[in-house]
Design an enzyme around this catalytic site. Structure first.
Site, PDB file in Angstrom:
ATOM      1  N   GLU A 161       0.790  -1.251   0.000  1.00 29.91           N
ATOM      2  CA  GLU A 161       0.000   0.000   0.000  1.00 29.91           C
ATOM      3  C   GLU A 161       0.815   1.291   0.000  1.00 29.91           C
ATOM      4  O   GLU A 161       0.558   2.196   0.805  1.00 29.91           O
ATOM      5  CB  GLU A 161      -0.951   0.005   1.204  1.00 29.91           C
ATOM      6  CG  GLU A 161      -1.812  -1.243   1.288  1.00 29.91           C
ATOM      7  CD  GLU A 161      -2.741  -1.258   2.503  1.00 29.91           C
ATOM      8  OE1 GLU A 161      -2.554  -0.444   3.408  1.00 29.91           O
ATOM      9  OE2 GLU A 161      -3.647  -2.099   2.522  1.00 29.91           O
ATOM     10  N   GLU A 268      -5.922 -10.976  -1.043  1.00 31.39           N
ATOM     11  CA  GLU A 268      -6.732 -10.787   0.171  1.00 31.39           C
ATOM     12  C   GLU A 268      -8.218 -10.776  -0.178  1.00 31.39           C
ATOM     13  O   GLU A 268      -8.975  -9.898   0.233  1.00 31.39           O
ATOM     14  CB  GLU A 268      -6.356  -9.465   0.857  1.00 31.39           C
ATOM     15  CG  GLU A 268      -4.868  -9.328   1.147  1.00 31.39           C
ATOM     16  CD  GLU A 268      -4.483  -8.050   1.887  1.00 31.39           C
ATOM     17  OE1 GLU A 268      -5.373  -7.389   2.448  1.00 31.39           O
ATOM     18  OE2 GLU A 268      -3.291  -7.719   1.889  1.00 31.39           O
TER      19      GLU A 268
HETATM   20  C1  GLA Z   1      -4.795  -4.627   4.379  1.00 31.58           C
HETATM   21  C2  GLA Z   1      -3.562  -5.398   4.761  1.00 31.58           C
HETATM   22  C3  GLA Z   1      -3.916  -6.681   5.428  1.00 31.58           C
HETATM   23  C4  GLA Z   1      -4.992  -6.518   6.435  1.00 31.58           C
HETATM   24  C5  GLA Z   1      -6.163  -5.903   5.803  1.00 31.58           C
HETATM   25  C6  GLA Z   1      -7.252  -5.892   6.841  1.00 31.58           C
HETATM   26  O1  GLA Z   1      -5.385  -5.108   3.255  1.00 31.58           O
HETATM   27  O2  GLA Z   1      -2.735  -5.685   3.687  1.00 31.58           O
HETATM   28  O3  GLA Z   1      -2.799  -7.174   6.063  1.00 31.58           O
HETATM   29  O4  GLA Z   1      -4.568  -5.731   7.501  1.00 31.58           O
HETATM   30  O5  GLA Z   1      -5.783  -4.616   5.371  1.00 31.58           O
HETATM   31  O6  GLA Z   1      -7.312  -7.118   7.546  1.00 31.58           O
END
Ligand code: GLA
Length: 363
Positions: A161, A268
């Site tokens: 990020e 994710e």
């Molecule tokens: C982001 C992070 C993850 C996690 C999510 C929420 O996507 O990359 O590690 O913290 O937020 O669970």
């Protein structure tokens, strides 16, 4: 006699036909997601040591998934709480579980602006550290963590990020950026590659299908590649919703990043039943958090679409990981709306496959 046997044959046929159509509605219990997708890509899930100790969840993980990612245990804050102290317990437990069950591990993550320990950016004098000190600390962290799991973790989210939320800006103005400029990104990949030359290294981010964000991530990746930085993949976090992304935007993102010669992983994945929001807020009066039949249907449709696209691009997609196991627990239960239940996964609160699951394995 003739009539009787016709009836008998008819009854047998009826039983066969009705059994098989009932089967078509259900899923084959002997197969997990990893088996349906065995010729496509590994299917993974984010886990905590607690979930692995729960026998029902552990059994579900083993039967459905062939990759795991520690949800929190390898983030810098939890694993490296003080300069000379590492907390290996949780991360070790997850890696041991994976090894015992022949499951791959994705490491998450090495450098992020959140869940970072407070000692990291500060010197003994209480002042912010210099760029040299911060990069040295990052190097030590990466050497130690990646080194410990060398050969056991096949891929790492190296930088998480780094792009700003404001579409008119480029890199996020985090402490990493304030102290090091963009060099922290370049260096994180170099350190990770030196610590384990065989690990596949990813840049990981969210909203990667939104055209403006896609362009900014592309620009960053191109800079890394032009500078010969060892980055091999891009992670699409895929915290999606019932209406986002569109098929067109998802396709465009995959093609754009693949054009750089990078591999792509969905890192994710979850499908919130509410529109995407980022800022924390309280639940509004009367705001319902029921999982209606309509939402269930829309979710199944959206999951079917994204997996169709993943299958189509199996040449560049090297993994799909869900963020949490089942609707009994998701980080989205409290985020960004406190106390609002969400239902973003393929298994319900009793760990049973949902309608969306059946769509995902129907191809
Ligand atoms: C982001 C992070 C993850 C996690 C999510 C929420 O996507 O990359 O590690 O913290 O937020 O669970």
């Amino acid at each position: 006699m003739f009539k009787k046997s016709v009836y008998a044959i008819g009854a047998v046929l009826f039983t066969i036909i009705s059994n098989s159509s009932a089967k078509a509605q259900q899923t084959d219990q002997s197969k997990g997601l990893k088996d349906y997708y065995s010729t496509y890509f590994p299917v993974g899930v984010a886990v905590s040591p607690r979930s692995l100790k729960d026998s029902k969840q552990a059994a579900l993980i083993i039967s459905q998934f062939n990759s795991i990612t520690p949800e929190n245990a390898m983030k810098m804050g939890p694993i490296h709480p003080a300069e000379n102290r590492y907390n290996w317990r949780d991360a070790d437990a997850i890696v041991a579980f994976a090894q015992a069950n022949g499951i791959k591990v994705r490491g998450h993550n090495l450098c992020w602006h959140e869940q970072t320990p407070s000692w990291l950016f500060m010197g003994e004098d209480g002042k912010q550290v210099s760029k040299e000190v911060l990069l040295q600390r990052l190097k030590t962290h990466i050497d130690t963590v990646v080194g410990r799991y060398k050969g056991k973790i096949y891929a790492w989210d190296v930088v998480n990020e780094a792009i700003d939320d404001d579409s008119t800006k480029f890199l996020r103005n985090s402490l990493w950026y304030k102290i090091c400029g963009e060099d922290f990104i370049f260096k994180a990949f170099e350190y990770a590659h030196a610590a384990d030359p065989n690990a596949v290294l990813f840049y990981n981010d969210y909203n990667t299908e939104r055209p403006e964000k896609r362009e900014r991530i592309y620009k960053l990746l191109k800079r890394l590649i032009n500078a010969k930085i060892p980055v091999q993949g891009v992670g699409l976090q895929a915290h999606w919703s019932l209406s986002e992304p569109s098929e067109k935007d998802l396709e465009a993102t995959i093609k754009k990043f693949a054009s750089l010669g990078l591999k792509i992983q969905i890192t994710e994945l979850d499908m919130s039943v509410y529109p995407w929001e980022k800022n924390r807020r309280d639940k509004l009066p009367g705001e319902s958090d029921a999982f209606s039949a309509e939402k269930e249907q829309q979710q199944a449709k959206q999951y079917a679409m994204v997996f169709k696209v993943f299958r189509k691009h199996k040449d560049v997609i090297t993994g799909v990981t869900f963020w949490n196991i089942a609707d009994n627990y998701s980080w989205l239960d409290n985020y960004p709306v406190k106390g609002r239940k969400n239902y973003p996964l393929l298994f319900d609160q009793n760990l049973q496959p949902k309608k969306a699951y059946r769509e995902v394995v129907k191809f």
